[in-house]
Design a protein around this motif. Structure first.
Motif, mmCIF file in Angstrom:
data_model
loop_
_atom_site.group_PDB
_atom_site.id
_atom_site.type_symbol
_atom_site.label_atom_id
_atom_site.label_comp_id
_atom_site.label_asym_id
_atom_site.label_seq_id
_atom_site.Cartn_x
_atom_site.Cartn_y
_atom_site.Cartn_z
ATOM 1 N N MET A 273 0.849 -1.187 0.000
ATOM 2 C CA MET A 273 0.000 0.000 0.000
ATOM 3 C C MET A 273 0.889 1.243 0.000
ATOM 4 N N GLU A 274 0.558 2.180 -0.890
ATOM 5 C CA GLU A 274 1.342 3.410 -0.970
ATOM 6 C C GLU A 274 0.895 4.390 0.103
ATOM 7 N N THR A 275 1.851 4.949 0.823
ATOM 8 C CA THR A 275 1.539 5.938 1.846
ATOM 9 C C THR A 275 1.605 7.323 1.232
ATOM 10 N N LEU A 276 0.498 8.041 1.267
ATOM 11 C CA LEU A 276 0.448 9.379 0.694
ATOM 12 C C LEU A 276 0.882 10.409 1.732
ATOM 13 N N PRO A 277 1.608 11.430 1.302
ATOM 14 C CA PRO A 277 2.035 12.454 2.251
ATOM 15 C C PRO A 277 0.837 13.231 2.801
ATOM 16 N N ARG A 278 0.903 13.573 4.056
ATOM 17 C CA ARG A 278 -0.179 14.332 4.685
ATOM 18 C C ARG A 278 0.253 15.784 4.842
ATOM 19 N N GLU A 279 -0.665 16.671 4.521
ATOM 20 C CA GLU A 279 -0.354 18.099 4.642
ATOM 21 C C GLU A 279 -0.415 18.527 6.096
ATOM 22 N N THR A 280 0.553 19.314 6.482
ATOM 23 C CA THR A 280 0.547 19.911 7.805
ATOM 24 C C THR A 280 -0.095 21.289 7.713
ATOM 25 N N VAL A 281 -0.313 21.906 8.862
ATOM 26 C CA VAL A 281 -0.860 23.261 8.882
ATOM 27 C C VAL A 281 0.094 24.217 8.166
ATOM 28 N N VAL A 282 1.405 23.991 8.350
ATOM 29 C CA VAL A 282 2.398 24.839 7.669
ATOM 30 C C VAL A 282 2.277 24.682 6.154
ATOM 31 N N ASP A 283 2.089 23.435 5.678
ATOM 32 C CA ASP A 283 1.923 23.198 4.240
ATOM 33 C C ASP A 283 0.726 23.981 3.696
ATOM 34 N N VAL A 284 -0.391 23.870 4.394
ATOM 35 C CA VAL A 284 -1.621 24.535 3.945
ATOM 36 C C VAL A 284 -1.433 26.042 3.931
ATOM 37 N N LEU A 285 -0.827 26.581 4.986
ATOM 38 C CA LEU A 285 -0.625 28.019 5.070
ATOM 39 C C LEU A 285 0.348 28.507 3.998
ATOM 40 N N GLU A 286 1.417 27.746 3.774
ATOM 41 C CA GLU A 286 2.366 28.106 2.721
ATOM 42 C C GLU A 286 1.670 28.166 1.362
ATOM 43 N N ASN A 287 0.864 27.150 1.060
ATOM 44 C CA ASN A 287 0.154 27.125 -0.218
ATOM 45 C C ASN A 287 -0.812 28.297 -0.347
ATOM 46 N N ARG A 288 -1.499 28.610 0.737
ATOM 47 C CA ARG A 288 -2.470 29.717 0.727
ATOM 48 C C ARG A 288 -1.770 31.052 0.490
ATOM 49 N N LEU A 289 -0.685 31.293 1.205
ATOM 50 C CA LEU A 289 0.053 32.543 1.044
ATOM 51 C C LEU A 289 0.664 32.644 -0.355
ATOM 52 N N ARG A 290 1.205 31.521 -0.851
ATOM 53 C CA ARG A 290 1.796 31.528 -2.189
ATOM 54 C C ARG A 290 0.757 31.879 -3.243
ATOM 55 N N GLU A 291 -0.411 31.274 -3.141
ATOM 56 C CA GLU A 291 -1.471 31.568 -4.110
ATOM 57 C C GLU A 291 -1.884 33.037 -4.042
ATOM 58 N N GLU A 292 -1.953 33.579 -2.846
ATOM 59 C CA GLU A 292 -2.400 34.963 -2.703
ATOM 60 C C GLU A 292 -1.335 35.940 -3.202
ATOM 61 N N ILE A 293 -0.074 35.543 -3.100
ATOM 62 C CA ILE A 293 0.995 36.373 -3.674
ATOM 63 C C ILE A 293 0.949 36.312 -5.193
ATOM 64 N N LEU A 294 0.840 35.096 -5.747
ATOM 65 C CA LEU A 294 0.897 34.934 -7.199
ATOM 66 C C LEU A 294 -0.361 35.451 -7.903
ATOM 67 N N THR A 295 -1.477 35.501 -7.193
ATOM 68 C CA THR A 295 -2.696 36.046 -7.797
ATOM 69 C C THR A 295 -2.832 37.547 -7.573
ATOM 70 N N GLY A 296 -1.896 38.136 -6.829
ATOM 71 C CA GLY A 296 -1.875 39.591 -6.686
ATOM 72 C C GLY A 296 -2.614 40.149 -5.500
ATOM 73 N N ARG A 297 -3.118 39.287 -4.611
ATOM 74 C CA ARG A 297 -3.749 39.844 -3.404
ATOM 75 C C ARG A 297 -2.721 40.628 -2.596
ATOM 76 N N TYR A 298 -1.495 40.078 -2.563
ATOM 77 C CA TYR A 298 -0.374 40.790 -1.958
ATOM 78 C C TYR A 298 0.586 41.127 -3.097
ATOM 79 N N PRO A 299 0.494 42.334 -3.682
ATOM 80 C CA PRO A 299 1.293 42.661 -4.878
ATOM 81 C C PRO A 299 2.781 42.804 -4.586
ATOM 82 N N ALA A 300 3.585 42.618 -5.623
ATOM 83 C CA ALA A 300 5.032 42.805 -5.515
ATOM 84 C C ALA A 300 5.343 44.210 -5.031
ATOM 85 N N GLY A 301 6.249 44.298 -4.066
ATOM 86 C CA GLY A 301 6.647 45.583 -3.525
ATOM 87 C C GLY A 301 5.899 45.967 -2.268
#
Length: 228
Positions: A1-29
């Motif tokens: 049986m393959e063990t799938l990686p489990r997301e931690t709270v840090v993983d979820v938060l990192e992904n959320r912040l990254r998406e908000e940066i790349l979509t422009g919610r938090y603009p460059a600068g």
């Protein structure tokens, strides 16, 4: 049986912040809100937030100024190609641009390899091309094909071409499983790539460039159709 990686709270938060940066919610600068405000907004503690910040700092999306705050980095102006895997995961639009560079750089590498490759390179290329035909399964054929391109880059004698080749493959690694269709038939994959190797081994620069352009265009079309 393959063990799938489990997301931690840090993983979820990192992904959320990254998406908000790349979509422009938090603009460059711009500076991010204070750690306390962000921790409250996302319902996490400041230690978790700091861990997520650390990953985004390492990824090149944030920069911290002591006593001032955490600023969104202008990654298009200051970033490097190491950001590409993350950007591809964020938006498949980047894949078409990567393929455009793949075509031009790949054709140039084949031309340079034809001019500079020695006997050892020729032997390596022939062996790796044979491995494409011998591979079983689309994933194995795809990986064998990649090794031929790495060898072509090495045959140029220019280490920058080697690093560029590595970078381009790493860039579409997040969607590699969706790009396997050109490699499901080992014989066809071998036959598409063989003219490139043959021209390089023969030292025919123009023929190598033309063969590489033909190969790269054909495989790109198949892969983009699969993505679509």
């Amino acid at each position: 049986m393959e063990t799938l990686p489990r997301e931690t709270v840090v993983d979820v938060l990192e992904n959320r912040l990254r998406e908000e940066i790349l979509t422009g919610r938090y603009p460059a600068g711009d500076y991010l809100p204070t750690e306390r405000r962000l921790a409250e907004r996302y319902g996490v503690n400041r230690t978790t937030l700091k861990h997520a910040y650390g990953r985004l700092l390492q990824a090149g999306l944030l920069e911290t100024r002591h006593g001032v705050g955490t600023k969104v980095r202008d990654y298009l102006r200051l970033g490097g190609a190491d950001l590409l895997p993350m950007l591809v995961r964020h938006s498949p639009d980047w894949t078409g641009e990567i393929f455009e560079v793949r075509r031009s750089v790949g054709a140039l590498i084949a031309e340079r390899a034809a001019a500079r490759a020695g006997r050892k390179h020729h032997e390596e290329l022939r062996a790796l091309l044979a491995a494409v035909r011998a591979a079983e399964g689309g994933d194995a054929v795809q990986l064998a094909d990649i090794e031929v391109h790495r060898a072509l880059a090495r045959a140029t004698g220019n280490r920058v071409y080697v690093l560029l080749t590595n970078t381009l493959f790493h860039a579409y690694l997040p969607v590699r499983s969706a790009l396997v269709r050109p490699f499901t038939d080992p014989e066809a994959a071998h036959d598409r790539l063989a003219p490139v190797v043959e021209a390089v081994v023969a030292g025919e620069r123009d023929a190598a460039r033309a063969a590489a352009e033909s190969y790269l265009t054909a495989t790109e079309r198949i892969m983009l159709e699969e993505l679509a």
